[in-house]
Structure formats: structure tokens, C-alpha cells
Design a protein around this motif. Structure first.
Motif, PDB file in Angstrom:
ATOM      1  N   LEU A 119      47.318  35.918  64.935  1.00  0.00           N
ATOM      2  CA  LEU A 119      46.764  34.575  64.807  1.00  0.00           C
ATOM      3  C   LEU A 119      47.233  33.681  65.961  1.00  0.00           C
ATOM      4  CD1 LEU A 119      47.199  33.931  60.971  1.00  0.00           C
ATOM      5  CD2 LEU A 119      45.198  34.818  62.165  1.00  0.00           C
ATOM      6  N   GLU A 169      45.020  31.694  68.937  1.00  0.00           N
ATOM      7  CA  GLU A 169      45.192  30.260  69.220  1.00  0.00           C
ATOM      8  C   GLU A 169      45.508  30.011  70.695  1.00  0.00           C
ATOM      9  OE1 GLU A 169      46.777  28.785  64.832  1.00  0.00           O
ATOM     10  OE2 GLU A 169      48.207  29.560  66.308  1.00  0.00           O
ATOM     11  N   ASP A 181      42.351  32.717  57.878  1.00  0.00           N
ATOM     12  CA  ASP A 181      43.625  33.427  57.777  1.00  0.00           C
ATOM     13  C   ASP A 181      43.917  33.880  56.350  1.00  0.00           C
ATOM     14  OD1 ASP A 181      43.866  30.786  56.974  1.00  0.00           O
ATOM     15  OD2 ASP A 181      45.953  30.590  57.606  1.00  0.00           O
ATOM     16  N   CYS A 182      42.882  34.340  55.667  1.00  0.00           N
ATOM     17  CA  CYS A 182      43.025  34.875  54.317  1.00  0.00           C
ATOM     18  C   CYS A 182      41.887  35.866  54.084  1.00  0.00           C
ATOM     19  CB  CYS A 182      42.997  33.760  53.271  1.00  0.00           C
ATOM     20  SG  CYS A 182      41.492  32.758  53.319  1.00  0.00           S
ATOM     21  N   ARG A 241      43.683  26.642  61.118  1.00  0.00           N
ATOM     22  CA  ARG A 241      43.719  27.756  60.170  1.00  0.00           C
ATOM     23  C   ARG A 241      43.186  27.287  58.818  1.00  0.00           C
ATOM     24  NH1 ARG A 241      49.375  31.057  61.330  1.00  0.00           N
ATOM     25  NH2 ARG A 241      49.323  30.879  63.625  1.00  0.00           N
ATOM     26  N   ILE A 244      45.450  40.061  59.670  1.00  0.00           N
ATOM     27  CA  ILE A 244      45.942  38.692  59.512  1.00  0.00           C
ATOM     28  C   ILE A 244      47.470  38.732  59.549  1.00  0.00           C
ATOM     29  CG2 ILE A 244      46.025  36.678  58.002  1.00  0.00           C
ATOM     30  CD1 ILE A 244      43.300  37.493  56.914  1.00  0.00           C
ATOM     31  N   GLU A 297      50.927  36.897  61.837  1.00  0.00           N
ATOM     32  CA  GLU A 297      51.273  35.731  62.639  1.00  0.00           C
ATOM     33  C   GLU A 297      51.111  35.993  64.134  1.00  0.00           C
ATOM     34  OE1 GLU A 297      52.028  32.087  63.853  1.00  0.00           O
ATOM     35  OE2 GLU A 297      51.711  32.686  61.760  1.00  0.00           O
ATOM     36  N   THR A 339      43.642  28.120  55.696  1.00  0.00           N
ATOM     37  CA  THR A 339      44.529  27.865  54.560  1.00  0.00           C
ATOM     38  C   THR A 339      45.382  26.620  54.751  1.00  0.00           C
ATOM     39  OG1 THR A 339      46.279  29.278  55.469  1.00  0.00           O
ATOM     40  CG2 THR A 339      44.656  30.311  53.988  1.00  0.00           C
ATOM     41  N   ILE A 373      39.991  29.472  62.150  1.00  0.00           N
ATOM     42  CA  ILE A 373      40.491  30.826  61.915  1.00  0.00           C
ATOM     43  C   ILE A 373      40.620  31.050  60.412  1.00  0.00           C
ATOM     44  CG2 ILE A 373      42.374  32.455  62.309  1.00  0.00           C
ATOM     45  CD1 ILE A 373      43.075  30.903  64.827  1.00  0.00           C
TER      46      ILE A 373
END
Length: 406
Positions: free
Chosen positions: A265, A269, A297-298, A278, A260, A262, A280, A295
Motif C-alpha cells: 500500500l 502511495e 485496503d480491505c 485508503r 493488502i 502495508e 478504511t 485505495i
């Protein structure tokens, strides 16, 4: 010879710790272990010692610790780790009374450690065969059990040059092994005190399923659509399944990438043709209305996320090896994964049970998805076989505890 190697390793770790944060944490943790023990050990208590090399072994030992604590609260639990990837994640685990690193296996460390703890029993999870600790435990008549262990012909114990070191295995009171091959290998070097009970990880994954979180946003994302859940995916995995689902408007994707970051991710995308959201950053379900991809993302949600899909994909099979297929299969889902699965017994068994499917590339993936999506009853049957495989392998925890006096 063993102790010479251990001292050489100790020097190497001390030097390398200056340049590597993970090694530095382990080096400090091992040195601080005796201070932790002196502060926290209750001299009047009886301790049962569980040792796990890392996080995966901890998950295998966790059902044992929790059932033992529930049925025998008169014992205290000491949990030790070798790796920072286990200790740093579980250092606040509430199921143990004391948690620390295991000091390196020198004769002096082993004597000091066992003099402080005075364990009444010890459980070594899967691997870890520390010569000095095990010999001193045997000398003190402390029962020692190897749990969920698995042996392969290539291990040092079964090579001509490792037969001397193999004597360390005779320090164990009993082996609770995962398969018949392991039992037979032990027999070839004269060890008969073993029986096949399977892997306590199946009990753990059933615990995880029963304690799964309700995730209303993930549930809302799949409403009126079929959902494909990719867990612990890497770029080589995503390059196979994302283009496929870009052409399948009746499907939505939930992607929980292994890394995870940036950059990763953002790459996902860019690959998805349509709106990505995302997890979160979600405020309410309305934001999911026209999304094609959710996605995650945690960390910490994947085992609960699987329940909201119809087909699961577990990543890593085009790299170092696949990740945990059981967390998906337990939800009665067919599981797809890449070719690097030969060393993973549960993946091989899932293939044999016809609840798992191996792919070697985009063509294979398209073919198996066409069957799962279009062949009447095939998806449901494959999912049922996956779930039945997991349930059928459970029960090792109860066998181990009953056989060791708990």
C-alpha cells in the motif's frame, strides 16, 4: 497403483503439516471430518452432496445450491472442500446444512464417508476425480454429475499412460461441460454422456451484480471525473497504469490490490503523484475532494466497486495469470489485462467479443486508453460488448438443475 499413490500422499501431507500452516489446517480438517459428520448428519434426511476443491469452484457451485434449496427445501445440502482456501473462507456459508473437508480418497475413508451421508445425488464442481469415492457412488447407483467441467488434451485422461485411470470418468452419470472441445475430448475415450451448457460462474457473477452493495464514498470519489478501476493488481500492473494516470488529471484511480499489506500500500502511495486515500480510513466524502487515488485496503468490496468506473483493469496478467474478469465485465465495462491469459477461457472470449483488451506493456496500455478515452463512442461500445458477453453466457444453472431432476 492409484491407492499406493494416495497412501504415499497421505504420509507426505502428515509430515509436511508439521512445517506448513495451510497443510496443517487441511490435515486436521480431513481428520476431523468424520467427527463433524457424526455430530451433524440427520439420519432421516436426504442429502445432496456438492464437492468443490477450493473457493473458485465453490462460487461455480453456489448458484446450484441456492436454487436447489429454494425450489426443493426437502433436501439437505452437504458441502465439502479439499483446500483450506475454500473451507476457511466459506465454513460458515448459510446455504449448506453441513460443511467440512473431504477426507482423503482412501478406500476406507470413502466407504465410511458415504455410509454416513448416504447421498441421493452428488455434484462435483469443475475438477476433482476421486477414484474411490466415484466408484463406490457408481456401485451404489447414486447419480453423480460433473458441473462446469473443462478438459484439455494435456490431461492424464487423454495420454496413453493415463487410459487406465480414465475409467474413473465412466463413473459419472453426466458431464455438463463448458465448451465443445471438452465434449469432443471425452468422446475420444468413449464417453458420450456429456453436453455443453457453459459455466455456472456466469450465473454467479450476475447474482453478485444484482446483490452489489451501495458504496456512497466510492460513488462520491468519481463525481465529476472519469474513473479507472484496477482490481486484484500486482506491482507489475501498477507500474504500467499508475504512471499513465499521473499524466491524466481528468481521471481518478480506484486501486484494489491483490495483496493488502502495508509495504504494498505504501508503495502505491509513493507512485501516485497526488493525494491517496485508503478506504478504511475515510470518515466522510469531504476527504475525497482533492484525492487522485482511492485505495481499497480491505476485502469483499471489489465486485461492487467496479460499477463506479468507466474502464476496468484486472491484474495478474504479468504473473501467474489474470484474476476474475467477469466481475468487471458484468457492469458493461471494457476490461484491460496482461498477456498471461491464454489459459483463461472467459478472457479469451472477452477479447473475441471486443469487450476485453490485452496489453504487453506501457505502450500498449497507452494506445488502448487513448482509444477508449478519445475515440467517439468506442468506450461505450466496448463496455456494451463486455456486458452482452456475460449475459449471453448465463443459464447453465437452470439447465443443470432441470437435467438432474431439480
Amino acid at each position: 497403483m492409484y491407492n499406493i499413490i494416495i497412501y504415499a500422499y497421505l504420509i507426505g501431507v502428515a509430515i509436511y503439516s508439521r512445517f506448513n500452516e495451510k497443510v496443517r489446517k487441511m490435515w486436521r480438517g480431513e481428520r476431523d471430518a468424520f467427527s463433524v459428520l457424526k455430530e451433524k448428519v440427520d439420519p432421516k434426511a436426504q442429502y445432496v452432496w456438492f464437492h468443490a476443491a477450493s473457493l473458485g469452484e465453490f462460487e461455480q457451485g453456489r448458484p446450484l445450491m441456492e436454487k436447489m434449496r429454494a425450489s426443493h427445501p426437502e433436501y439437505k445440502i452437504l458441502l465439502t472442500f479439499f483446500s483450506p482456501s475454500g473451507y476457511e473462507v466459506r465454513k460458515n456459508y448459510e446455504g449448506a446444512d453441513i460443511i467440512c473437508y473431504l477426507p482423503l480418497d482412501t478406500p476406507l475413508n470413502a466407504r465410511r464417508f458415504l455410509r454416513l451421508i448416504r447421498p441421493v445425488k452428488a455434484y462435483f464442481i469443475k475438477y476433482e476425480f476421486w477414484y474411490n469415492y466415484l466408484h463406490i457412488l457408481k456401485h451404489r447407483n447414486v447419480p453423480v454429475y460433473s458441473v462446469s467441467s473443462i478438459f484439455r488434451p494435456g490431461q492424464i485422461f487423454f495420454r496413453w499412460y493415463g487410459r487406465q485411470y480414465a475409467h474413473v470418468l465412466k463413473c459419472f452419470t453426466h458431464f455438463f461441460v463448458q465448451n465443445a472441445e471438452s465434449k469432443q475430448l471425452l468422446r475420444t475415450i468413449g464417453i458420450e454422456n456429456a453436453n455443453v451448457v457453459g459455466d455456472t460462474r456466469f450465473d454467479r457473477v450476475l447474482q453478485i451484480r444484482d446483490a452489489a452493495k451501495d458504496l456512497p464514498l466510492a460513488q462520491a470519489f468519481g463525481r465529476d471525473y472519469k474513473v479507472f478501476v484496477a482490481g486484484s493488481s500486482w506491482p507489475p500492473d501498477e507500474e504500467i497504469f499508475i504512471p499513465y494516470f499521473n499524466r491524466q488529471p481528468e481521471w481518478r484511480m480506484i486501486i484494489a490490490p491483490h495483496v493488502i499489506g502495508e509495504d504494498h500500500l505504501a508503495k502505491i502511495e509513493r507512485m501516485v503523484e497526488g493525494k491517496c486515500v485508503r478506504y478504511t480510513q475515510l470518515k466522510d466524502a469531504a476527504e475525497l475532494a482533492d484525492a487522485r487515488c482511492l485505495i481499497i485496503d480491505c476485502f469483499g468490496l471489489l465486485s461492487s466497486i467496479y460499477r463506479y468506473g468507466q474502464v476496468a483493469y484486472v491484474g495478474g496478467g504479468f504473473g501467474v495469470g489474470i484474476h476474475n474478469v467477469l466481475e468487471a465485465a458484468v457492469w458493461n465495462m471494457p476490461v484491460v489485462f496482461g498477456p498471461n491469459n491464454k489459459r483463461f477461457q472467459e478472457a479469451r472470449a472477452l477479447l473475441k467479443a471486443q469487450g476485453g483488451f490485452e496489453i504487453n506493456g506501457a505502450d500498449d496500455f497507452g494506445k488502448i486508453m487513448s482509444r477508449l478515452d478519445g475515440e467517439d463512442g468506442f468506450l461505450g461500445q466496448a463496455g456494451d460488448k463486455a456486458g452482452a458477453y456475460v449475459s449471453g453466457q448465463s443459464g447453465a444453472t437452470d439447465v443443470v438443475l432441470a437435467s438432474t431432476g431439480f
